[in-house]
Design a protein around this motif. Sequence first.
Motif, mmCIF file in Angstrom:
data_model
loop_
_atom_site.group_PDB
_atom_site.id
_atom_site.type_symbol
_atom_site.label_atom_id
_atom_site.label_comp_id
_atom_site.label_asym_id
_atom_site.label_seq_id
_atom_site.Cartn_x
_atom_site.Cartn_y
_atom_site.Cartn_z
ATOM 1 N N THR A 121 0.830 -1.204 0.000
ATOM 2 C CA THR A 121 0.000 0.000 0.000
ATOM 3 C C THR A 121 0.863 1.252 0.000
ATOM 4 N N HIS A 122 1.865 1.264 0.893
ATOM 5 C CA HIS A 122 2.714 2.454 1.001
ATOM 6 C C HIS A 122 3.586 2.636 -0.238
ATOM 7 N N SER A 123 4.207 1.561 -0.707
ATOM 8 C CA SER A 123 5.091 1.677 -1.867
ATOM 9 C C SER A 123 4.309 2.021 -3.135
ATOM 10 N N SER A 124 3.071 1.515 -3.246
ATOM 11 C CA SER A 124 2.251 1.835 -4.413
ATOM 12 C C SER A 124 1.882 3.314 -4.437
ATOM 13 N N THR A 125 1.597 3.865 -3.271
ATOM 14 C CA THR A 125 1.283 5.291 -3.186
ATOM 15 C C THR A 125 2.463 6.135 -3.648
ATOM 16 N N GLU A 126 3.659 5.748 -3.193
ATOM 17 C CA GLU A 126 4.855 6.492 -3.575
ATOM 18 C C GLU A 126 5.149 6.323 -5.064
ATOM 19 N N PHE A 127 4.986 5.123 -5.588
ATOM 20 C CA PHE A 127 5.242 4.873 -7.010
ATOM 21 C C PHE A 127 4.259 5.669 -7.871
ATOM 22 N N LEU A 128 2.998 5.691 -7.482
ATOM 23 C CA LEU A 128 1.994 6.431 -8.240
ATOM 24 C C LEU A 128 2.276 7.926 -8.209
ATOM 25 N N ARG A 129 2.767 8.424 -7.075
ATOM 26 C CA ARG A 129 3.086 9.850 -6.988
ATOM 27 C C ARG A 129 4.187 10.213 -7.979
ATOM 28 N N ARG A 130 5.200 9.348 -8.096
ATOM 29 C CA ARG A 130 6.322 9.641 -8.982
ATOM 30 C C ARG A 130 6.018 9.353 -10.445
ATOM 31 N N GLU A 131 5.107 8.408 -10.699
ATOM 32 C CA GLU A 131 4.861 7.969 -12.079
ATOM 33 C C GLU A 131 3.441 8.289 -12.550
ATOM 34 N N GLN A 132 2.792 9.285 -11.929
ATOM 35 C CA GLN A 132 1.393 9.551 -12.271
ATOM 36 C C GLN A 132 1.230 10.025 -13.714
ATOM 37 N N ASP A 133 2.174 10.824 -14.221
ATOM 38 C CA ASP A 133 2.062 11.270 -15.610
ATOM 39 C C ASP A 133 2.143 10.092 -16.574
ATOM 40 N N LEU A 134 2.980 9.126 -16.246
ATOM 41 C CA LEU A 134 3.126 7.943 -17.097
ATOM 42 C C LEU A 134 1.889 7.057 -17.011
ATOM 43 N N LEU A 135 1.458 6.737 -15.796
ATOM 44 C CA LEU A 135 0.363 5.790 -15.620
ATOM 45 C C LEU A 135 -0.997 6.378 -15.982
ATOM 46 N N LEU A 136 -1.202 7.640 -15.668
ATOM 47 C CA LEU A 136 -2.517 8.240 -15.893
ATOM 48 C C LEU A 136 -2.657 8.881 -17.272
ATOM 49 N N HIS A 137 -1.548 9.407 -17.813
ATOM 50 C CA HIS A 137 -1.643 10.153 -19.074
ATOM 51 C C HIS A 137 -0.752 9.591 -20.181
ATOM 52 N N GLY A 138 0.045 8.597 -19.869
ATOM 53 C CA GLY A 138 0.900 7.993 -20.891
ATOM 54 C C GLY A 138 2.066 8.860 -21.314
ATOM 55 N N ARG A 139 2.429 9.856 -20.526
ATOM 56 C CA ARG A 139 3.534 10.742 -20.894
ATOM 57 C C ARG A 139 4.869 10.044 -20.617
ATOM 58 N N GLY A 140 5.758 10.159 -21.570
ATOM 59 C CA GLY A 140 7.074 9.560 -21.408
ATOM 60 C C GLY A 140 7.221 8.211 -22.069
ATOM 61 N N VAL A 141 6.124 7.643 -22.595
ATOM 62 C CA VAL A 141 6.212 6.363 -23.294
ATOM 63 C C VAL A 141 6.776 6.602 -24.687
ATOM 64 N N PRO A 142 7.832 5.918 -25.082
ATOM 65 C CA PRO A 142 8.415 6.160 -26.412
ATOM 66 C C PRO A 142 7.466 5.769 -27.533
ATOM 67 N N ARG A 143 7.551 6.496 -28.640
ATOM 68 C CA ARG A 143 6.727 6.223 -29.812
ATOM 69 C C ARG A 143 7.461 5.207 -30.687
ATOM 70 N N LEU A 144 6.815 4.097 -30.937
ATOM 71 C CA LEU A 144 7.429 3.017 -31.700
ATOM 72 C C LEU A 144 7.284 3.233 -33.202
ATOM 73 N N ALA A 145 8.257 2.730 -33.951
ATOM 74 C CA ALA A 145 8.117 2.682 -35.401
ATOM 75 C C ALA A 145 7.225 1.518 -35.815
ATOM 76 N N THR A 146 7.152 0.506 -34.965
ATOM 77 C CA THR A 146 6.308 -0.666 -35.227
ATOM 78 C C THR A 146 4.841 -0.279 -35.101
ATOM 79 N N LYS A 147 4.023 -0.683 -36.057
ATOM 80 C CA LYS A 147 2.590 -0.415 -36.000
ATOM 81 C C LYS A 147 1.944 -1.398 -35.024
ATOM 82 N N VAL A 148 1.339 -0.865 -33.970
ATOM 83 C CA VAL A 148 0.755 -1.704 -32.917
ATOM 84 C C VAL A 148 -0.752 -1.543 -32.832
#
Length: 386
Positions: free
Chosen positions: A151-178
Amino acid sequence: MLKIPARQRSAVGLPGLAGTARVERRTRQLLPRLRPGDVAVVEHVDLDRATAQALVDAGVVAVVNAAPMISGRYPNLGPQVLVDAGLLVVDGIGTAGLAAVSDGGTVRIHDGGVYVGDELVAQGREVDPGTVAAELDLARSGLASQLETLTHSSTEFLRREQDLLLHGRGVPRLATKVAGRPVVVVVDGQDAERELAAIRPFVREQHPVLIGVGAGADLLRAAGHRPDVIVVEGELPPAKALRAARDVVVRMDRGSHRDDLEQLERMGIRPLRFESAATPEDAGLIIADAADAAVIVGVGLHATLDDFLDRQRVGLASTYLTRLKVGHRLVDATAVPYLYSGRVRPWHLLLVMLAGLVALAAAVAVTPVGQEWAQQLNDTIQGLFS
């Protein structure tokens, strides 16, 4: 009792098992240096299954741990992997014992003791299958506190990675069509090779995007597949596999500078950076989800509760929150053979039609009209050959 091959016994006739000591507090840093026949000397509390399997794959003959293999916090699976593989396992030699063992020197293990020649330099306890079974039973009582830690570690991880998990910011754009295509993410887990073989019809007929995470790329190539995307961290797959992939993604901690990028660029590969505290396998899932995969099939992923809890603290939160983000897209490879029966092909329809015609002919043949037709057909055939 562990039976020690003669080539592993002490050359001077002393009892126990002898080998070259490779000493490193952090097990992950030690793995690239290990060679078959070595004795791995580490300081790793609650050894996890993935690291234990890597030690087994490296060909070590013994593992000596300055820390307890099972602390009792939760039932970690690493010690079971080691004893099942027949390795000699000793833990509890302490920090002083770790410092007393010279890296690269020859050591001998006997009755929980670590010897250099006939001199005892460190003393621990030998961990056998009975010890592992008893301590894992006791450790299951620690699951409640482990879930509280989650519970505690998930809260901390979500705080640091909220842009990635909630908005997808920082995910690299692939050349592969997915987008709109199925994706198979392969991790070098305990049963990954068997799971990959079980979904071969799905891979052959649906042509999914293949993402190999670390050594998972080697598994794909060994099975006759070419990875479309490779996610790496630390040790790199063979250059041939990297060059064959359309995208190579390097997972790294935020703000860090990795030599992997320069090494890949020298190989003529333009890697994509993925800065996140997520584990490499979770990074593969996040990449597939962000690219709008139709479905994600996980091969070698951690699927059970014990597997899930058998992670480092950050990895635990990463796995938990990534599974929540991916949600309904993720299907475990073990379920695919039950859910996918294969594509209907023209010859399937032809067999059904032939079976229907045979059934119809059999039904007509027992009627008076059918018998008359059969007699006329027989007379006609006889007339042709008379």
